[in-house]
Design an enzyme around this catalytic site. Structure first.
Site, PDB file in Angstrom:
ATOM      1  NE  ARG A   1      31.790  34.924  53.219  1.00  0.00           N
ATOM      2  CZ  ARG A   1      33.236  35.497  54.180  1.00  0.00           C
ATOM      3  NH1 ARG A   1      33.049  36.004  55.096  1.00  0.00           N
ATOM      4  NH2 ARG A   1      34.376  34.600  53.703  1.00  0.00           N
TER       5      ARG A   1
ATOM      6  CE1 TYR B   1      33.099  39.542  43.967  1.00  0.00           C
ATOM      7  CE2 TYR B   1      34.596  38.647  44.911  1.00  0.00           C
ATOM      8  CZ  TYR B   1      33.336  38.575  44.399  1.00  0.00           C
ATOM      9  OH  TYR B   1      32.714  37.948  45.688  1.00  0.00           O
TER      10      TYR B   1
END
Length: 306
Positions: free
Chosen positions: A157, A287
């Site tokens: 992140r 994903y």
């Protein structure tokens, strides 16, 4: 905004302390919880429920129904339902309520959009261009190239990236130590291209930007301070603008891209979960939908009888 009842104000202040000091949530997460629960407190006040101890499932459902009437997105409604359930469970656990009013509160199912991701060609063009600019843009070019390489190599992140210190990078083993959500630490591997870019930044870039007070920060701005999230976002948007046909993604888009390419390359879901620092495997599973959708799109485009 209507004045909040004293019992609500006291409960929310105590809950905020719980989120910050016991759960160790980020400032962004704490703010989201408090925003959601403030709307609940306002709605409860209009129904004369002046103490969260007296919340009922009917009141909670009424609150979500009102939010839906106001046109709130499904994702917002789902998040507010989650915030409410966490809060009511905490009320019971701390003796502020006798029953958990939110235990049976259902969340509206949110439409999960597939996150945008770069193709392998677009990533190659992005990183190659950043590498070329690094040779002419001096220390800042070396820094930006290393940032892009590490974001794609690790899927960290942007906040995790900005929080890195020099000693968090193990150059010998090609590992970076990351402090994730909830103050959970994890080690994430990176490959040779990222290692080379990091070494160039560490040896030939960072020393030129170090100032008194720079401290141990890995990434430095031109004034020597720790690079912040907004600056990294600007770097990613600026460099992607040079790649023909690439979507305008931020750092989180590179995180999506890294996860997608790992799974397309054969990585198992559990490994990707650990790399990304997801608390739940369900978060990582989106994903797999990205990869499946890309496979279907390629089939439809290429197969004569698709």
């Amino acid at each position: 905004m209507e004045e909040m009842a004293e019992a609500w104000a006291e409960a929310l202040a105590a809950f905020e302390r719980h989120l910050r000091h016991e759960r160790g949530l980020s400032e962004h997460s704490v703010r989201a919880y408090l925003t959601d629960l403030s709307t609940l407190a306002e709605h409860a006040g209009r129904l004369r429920v002046d103490d969260p101890r007296h919340l009922t499932l009917r009141t909670l459902r009424s609150h979500l129904a009102t939010q839906q009437t106001l046109g709130r997105a499904r994702t917002t409604l789902a998040r507010r339902a989650t915030s409410t359930r966490v809060f009511t469970a905490w009320l019971v656990r701390t003796g502020r309520a006798d029953e958990d009013a939110g235990a049976l509160l259902a969340s509206p199912k949110a439409h999960r959009e597939l996150p945008a991701a770069l193709s392998r060609t677009e990533v190659r063009d992005l990183l190659d261009a950043a590498g070329h600019r690094a040779r002419s843009d001096g220390p800042v070019g070396l820094r930006d190239h290393a940032i892009l390489e590490l974001l794609y190599a690790t899927g960290v992140r942007v906040g995790e990236l900005c929080g890195l210190d020099v000693d968090d990078v193990d150059h010998a083993r090609r590992l970076v130590r990351v402090m994730g959500k909830g103050a959970k630490e994890r080690s994430v591997p990176f490959g040779a291209p990222a290692a080379e870019a990091l070494q160039a930044w560490s040896s030939a870039g960072r020393p030129h930007l170090v100032r008194d007070g720079s401290g141990p920060a890995l990434w430095l701005g031109v004034r020597g301070g720790r690079l912040d999230v907004r600056a990294v976002r600007a770097v990613v948007h600026d460099r992607l603008a040079d790649v023909d046909g690439a979507p305008d993604l931020g750092p989180h888009g590179l995180r999506h891209t890294a996860a997608t390419h790992l799974l397309e390359g054969g990585a198992d879901l559990r490994s990707v979960q650990e790399i990304l620092g997801h608390a739940s495997l369900g978060t990582t599973q989106i994903y797999t939908h990205v990869s499946s959708e890309r496979l279907r799109a390629a089939y439809r485009q290429a197969h004569p009888r698709a």
